[in-house]
Design a protein around this motif. Structure first.
Motif, PDB file in Angstrom:
ATOM      1  N   LYS A  47       0.823  -1.210   0.000  1.00  0.00           N
ATOM      2  CA  LYS A  47       0.000   0.000   0.000  1.00  0.00           C
ATOM      3  C   LYS A  47       0.856   1.259   0.000  1.00  0.00           C
ATOM      4  N   ALA A  48       0.345   2.322  -0.649  1.00  0.00           N
ATOM      5  CA  ALA A  48       1.095   3.582  -0.729  1.00  0.00           C
ATOM      6  C   ALA A  48       1.287   4.232   0.643  1.00  0.00           C
ATOM      7  N   THR A  49       0.464   3.845   1.613  1.00  0.00           N
ATOM      8  CA  THR A  49       0.600   4.425   2.960  1.00  0.00           C
ATOM      9  C   THR A  49       1.456   3.557   3.880  1.00  0.00           C
ATOM     10  N   ASP A  50       1.890   2.397   3.389  1.00  0.00           N
ATOM     11  CA  ASP A  50       2.695   1.475   4.207  1.00  0.00           C
ATOM     12  C   ASP A  50       4.181   1.849   4.048  1.00  0.00           C
ATOM     13  N   ILE A  51       4.592   2.866   4.770  1.00  0.00           N
ATOM     14  CA  ILE A  51       5.952   3.406   4.582  1.00  0.00           C
ATOM     15  C   ILE A  51       7.005   2.331   4.901  1.00  0.00           C
ATOM     16  N   PRO A  70       1.357  10.116  -4.521  1.00  0.00           N
ATOM     17  CA  PRO A  70       0.150  10.542  -3.798  1.00  0.00           C
ATOM     18  C   PRO A  70       0.436  11.391  -2.557  1.00  0.00           C
ATOM     19  N   ASP A  71      -0.592  12.104  -2.118  1.00  0.00           N
ATOM     20  CA  ASP A  71      -0.441  13.004  -0.960  1.00  0.00           C
ATOM     21  C   ASP A  71      -0.130  12.266   0.352  1.00  0.00           C
ATOM     22  N   ASP A  72      -0.859  11.181   0.654  1.00  0.00           N
ATOM     23  CA  ASP A  72      -0.671  10.567   1.994  1.00  0.00           C
ATOM     24  C   ASP A  72       0.760  10.113   2.263  1.00  0.00           C
ATOM     25  N   PRO A  73       1.391   9.325   1.362  1.00  0.00           N
ATOM     26  CA  PRO A  73       2.771   8.934   1.687  1.00  0.00           C
ATOM     27  C   PRO A  73       3.715  10.129   1.796  1.00  0.00           C
ATOM     28  N   LEU A  74       3.483  11.172   1.005  1.00  0.00           N
ATOM     29  CA  LEU A  74       4.346  12.359   1.098  1.00  0.00           C
ATOM     30  C   LEU A  74       4.206  12.996   2.473  1.00  0.00           C
ATOM     31  N   VAL A  75       2.942  13.160   2.911  1.00  0.00           N
ATOM     32  CA  VAL A  75       2.700  13.787   4.218  1.00  0.00           C
ATOM     33  C   VAL A  75       3.225  12.887   5.342  1.00  0.00           C
ATOM     34  N   LEU A  76       3.173  11.562   5.118  1.00  0.00           N
ATOM     35  CA  LEU A  76       3.651  10.610   6.135  1.00  0.00           C
ATOM     36  C   LEU A  76       5.179  10.469   6.162  1.00  0.00           C
ATOM     37  N   GLY A  77       5.875  11.134   5.239  1.00  0.00           N
ATOM     38  CA  GLY A  77       7.343  11.092   5.287  1.00  0.00           C
ATOM     39  C   GLY A  77       7.971   9.977   4.485  1.00  0.00           C
ATOM     40  N   CYS A  78       7.325   9.552   3.418  1.00  0.00           N
ATOM     41  CA  CYS A  78       7.873   8.468   2.588  1.00  0.00           C
ATOM     42  C   CYS A  78       9.206   8.881   1.961  1.00  0.00           C
ATOM     43  N   VAL A  79       9.301  10.128   1.491  1.00  0.00           N
ATOM     44  CA  VAL A  79      10.549  10.599   0.877  1.00  0.00           C
ATOM     45  C   VAL A  79      11.672  10.613   1.914  1.00  0.00           C
ATOM     46  N   ASP A  80      11.368  11.107   3.098  1.00  0.00           N
ATOM     47  CA  ASP A  80      12.374  11.132   4.172  1.00  0.00           C
ATOM     48  C   ASP A  80      12.886   9.711   4.443  1.00  0.00           C
ATOM     49  N   ALA A  81      11.948   8.762   4.502  1.00  0.00           N
ATOM     50  CA  ALA A  81      12.321   7.378   4.837  1.00  0.00           C
ATOM     51  C   ALA A  81      13.165   6.743   3.732  1.00  0.00           C
ATOM     52  N   LEU A  82      12.818   7.005   2.467  1.00  0.00           N
ATOM     53  CA  LEU A  82      13.602   6.436   1.359  1.00  0.00           C
ATOM     54  C   LEU A  82      14.966   7.111   1.265  1.00  0.00           C
ATOM     55  N   GLU A  83      15.004   8.416   1.458  1.00  0.00           N
ATOM     56  CA  GLU A  83      16.291   9.129   1.419  1.00  0.00           C
ATOM     57  C   GLU A  83      17.226   8.624   2.518  1.00  0.00           C
ATOM     58  N   ALA A  84      16.658   8.280   3.654  1.00  0.00           N
ATOM     59  CA  ALA A  84      17.480   7.773   4.759  1.00  0.00           C
ATOM     60  C   ALA A  84      18.167   6.463   4.365  1.00  0.00           C
ATOM     61  N   GLU A  85      17.614   5.756   3.381  1.00  0.00           N
ATOM     62  CA  GLU A  85      18.240   4.527   2.875  1.00  0.00           C
ATOM     63  C   GLU A  85      19.120   4.809   1.663  1.00  0.00           C
ATOM     64  N   ILE A  99       2.427  21.672   3.291  1.00  0.00           N
ATOM     65  CA  ILE A  99       1.725  22.723   2.542  1.00  0.00           C
ATOM     66  C   ILE A  99       0.381  22.202   2.029  1.00  0.00           C
ATOM     67  N   GLU A 100       0.284  20.887   1.794  1.00  0.00           N
ATOM     68  CA  GLU A 100      -1.022  20.274   1.497  1.00  0.00           C
ATOM     69  C   GLU A 100      -1.616  19.613   2.739  1.00  0.00           C
ATOM     70  N   GLY A 101      -0.754  19.080   3.591  1.00  0.00           N
ATOM     71  CA  GLY A 101      -1.223  18.286   4.732  1.00  0.00           C
ATOM     72  C   GLY A 101      -1.959  19.082   5.785  1.00  0.00           C
ATOM     73  N   SER A 102      -1.726  20.395   5.828  1.00  0.00           N
ATOM     74  CA  SER A 102      -2.434  21.224   6.808  1.00  0.00           C
ATOM     75  C   SER A 102      -2.882  22.531   6.167  1.00  0.00           C
ATOM     76  N   LYS A 103      -4.205  22.693   6.095  1.00  0.00           N
ATOM     77  CA  LYS A 103      -4.731  23.937   5.513  1.00  0.00           C
ATOM     78  C   LYS A 103      -4.455  25.114   6.442  1.00  0.00           C
ATOM     79  N   LEU A 149      -9.228  12.878   1.777  1.00  0.00           N
ATOM     80  CA  LEU A 149      -9.550  12.221   0.503  1.00  0.00           C
ATOM     81  C   LEU A 149     -10.209  13.188  -0.468  1.00  0.00           C
ATOM     82  N   GLY A 150      -9.812  14.442  -0.434  1.00  0.00           N
ATOM     83  CA  GLY A 150     -10.370  15.441  -1.343  1.00  0.00           C
ATOM     84  C   GLY A 150     -11.796  15.842  -1.032  1.00  0.00           C
ATOM     85  N   LYS A 151     -12.305  15.417   0.150  1.00  0.00           N
ATOM     86  CA  LYS A 151     -13.709  15.701   0.460  1.00  0.00           C
ATOM     87  C   LYS A 151     -13.861  16.659   1.638  1.00  0.00           C
ATOM     88  N   GLY A 152     -12.770  17.243   2.080  1.00  0.00           N
ATOM     89  CA  GLY A 152     -12.796  18.045   3.308  1.00  0.00           C
ATOM     90  C   GLY A 152     -13.209  19.492   3.133  1.00  0.00           C
TER      91      GLY A 152
END
Ligand code: AMP
Ligand code: GLY
Length: 420
Positions: A47-51, A70-85, A99-103, A149-152
């Motif tokens: 899953k895209a959210t399973d960092i 997608p937005d969720d893995p980015l907000v959850l720090g997926c890039v940070d986690a991959l860069e750390a490897e 900037i997207e994760g918090s209005k 999910l774009g519905k907020g």
């Protein structure tokens, strides 16, 4: 060059098809991908959210570069986690994805740096929000702080609707913790324009502009959806508007993020409204839009992987980015009933000559056959010299695709044609 792409929708399919144009690209893995993406990438059910799962996959495969879409893995720090490897990535780190994760964050950023946006108030107490709404101007725009999910976003025409929105978001927690805070903002009017941009934190390169069609029904009626179709470029985004956006919105935003020690590298999406007082920011997204990507990338002349790697390396100013002069139209084929309830598992037939135009969003492979598995099933994109031709061609191609309960809007591009 082996690439890992995180995500599994039409946007990811468009990114993957564009990356494939580079002859140096060997394997592309998509996590999780989908049944249609499987024709162009190796899909694995992570899953895209399973960092943790994504990082484990990346460590056990020879990944040279990763694209987190997608937005969720980015907000959850997926890039940070991959860069750390040690894996270079396209996409912002969590500190910038906010900037997207918090209005609340993005509204406060715009206020602090004088970036034009709707006037607003922030509330963390439902009683105070309800009190404010007793006399607030109508319509009132009520937004959950976090991802939803774009519905907020709810546009309340009456006080009763506004009170109900606050109760749903803040008390009933319809969007979970995303509704701990809300933004109530001024209702703006004018045509909407989406501008995706490449930025390495210093340089910002806007891509060709686009127009989404968010409502489910013809004539912009019915429920809000993830997007039923797009055209590019957007006729409301004139050269004068573009120049004003660059000076008053794009550059100030990039500089503001840097000044806040939240340098943004990746695709920054500006959701704009062209009001009578000039362009204003409706929202920022920390990623490519869906289905905007399905019209923007087909018009990109430059090699996508080269541009993405320049973004990652911080060398975008030295990297030419060009778009062809032309128009694109994407028609989304959905399942009847979307965005509410719809049937799934119906076989999809796509003639071979249509396949290069197709970006699959919600389909699975069952016994070797492609079957519907989501509300938005696929997008069909045509590129032509004129918008009229692109629209006509996109609909002609859509007619060659068959599945049970196929549903589409029949007026994608109509507003753009009328505006020209
Ligand atoms: P968002 O989920 O932030 O993309 O917002 C969904 C849609 O709500 C936008 O595309 C706009 O059409 C509309 N919207 C958001 N904010 C405002 C506003 N301040 N005034 C008018 N419409 C808005
Ligand atoms: N099409 C709007 C979005 O991607 O958020």
């Amino acid at each position: 060059m082996n690439i890992l792409v995180i995500g599994g929708g039409g946007r990811e399919h468009a990114i993957i098809k564009k990356l494939r144009e580079n002859p140096e690209v060997e394997t592309i893995w998509a996590l999780p991908g989908n049944g249609g993406i499987a024709a162009d990438a190796v899909c694995e059910p992570v899953k895209a959210t399973d960092i943790e799962g994504i990082v484990a996959f990346a460590k056990s495969h020879p990944v040279d570069y990763a694209v987190v879409a997608p937005d969720d893995p980015l907000v959850l720090g997926c890039v940070d986690a991959l860069e750390a490897e040690g894996i270079p990535c396209f996409g912002p780190r969590a500190r910038a994805a906010i900037i997207e994760g918090s209005k609340v964050f993005s509204k406060n950023l715009m206020k602090k740096y004088g970036i034009p946006t709707a006037a607003y108030e922030v509330f963390d107490d439902p009683a105070a929000a309800l009190r404010y709404l007793e006399t607030a101007p109508l319509p009132a725009v009520i937004k959950a702080d976090g991802l939803a999910l774009g519905k907020g976003v709810l546009i309340a025409m009456t006080r009763e609707e506004a009170f109900a929105a606050v109760r749903e978001i803040m008390e009933e927690k319809k969007f979970g913790a995303s509704g701990n805070q809300i933004v109530i903002e001024e209702f703006l009017e004018g045509p909407e324009v989406s501008v995706l941009s490449f930025t390495d934190g210093e340089t910002v390169v806007p891509m060709v502009s686009s127009m989404d069609h968010k409502r489910a029904g013809d004539g912009d009626t019915g429920l809000n959806t993830g997007g039923m179709g797009t055209v590019a470029p957007n006729p409301y985004y004139t050269e004068a508007v573009a120049a004003e956006c660059m000076e008053r919105i794009f550059l100030p935003t990039i500089r503001a993020m840097k000044a806040e020690d939240r340098e943004f590298r990746g695709c920054l999406y500006f959701g704009l409204m062209i009001t009578k007082d000039g362009p204003k920011v409706i929202e920022y997204n920390c990623r490519f839009g869906d289905p905007e990507t399905q019209v923007v990338l087909p018009l990109l002349e430059s090699d996508l992987l080269t541009v993405m790697r320049a973004v990652t390396a911080g060398t975008l100013s030295a990297c030419p980015v060009t778009f062809r002069n032309g128009h694109a139209c994407c028609v989304v084929l959905a399942s009847e009933g979307y965005p509410l309830s719809y049937g799934k598992g119906y076989e999809i037939t796509i003639p071979p000559q249509t396949l290069p135009h197709v970006y699959v969003a919600g389909a699975a492979l069952k016994d070797g056959k492609l079957v519907t598995s989501g509300g938005r099933v696929l997008g069909v994109t045509a590129v032509a010299d004129t918008l009229e031709e692109a629209v006509r061609e996109a609909y002609a191609l859509s007619d060659t695709i068959a599945f049970k309960n196929k549903y589409m809007r029949h007026d994608i591009g109509r507003r753009a044609l009328a505006a020209k």
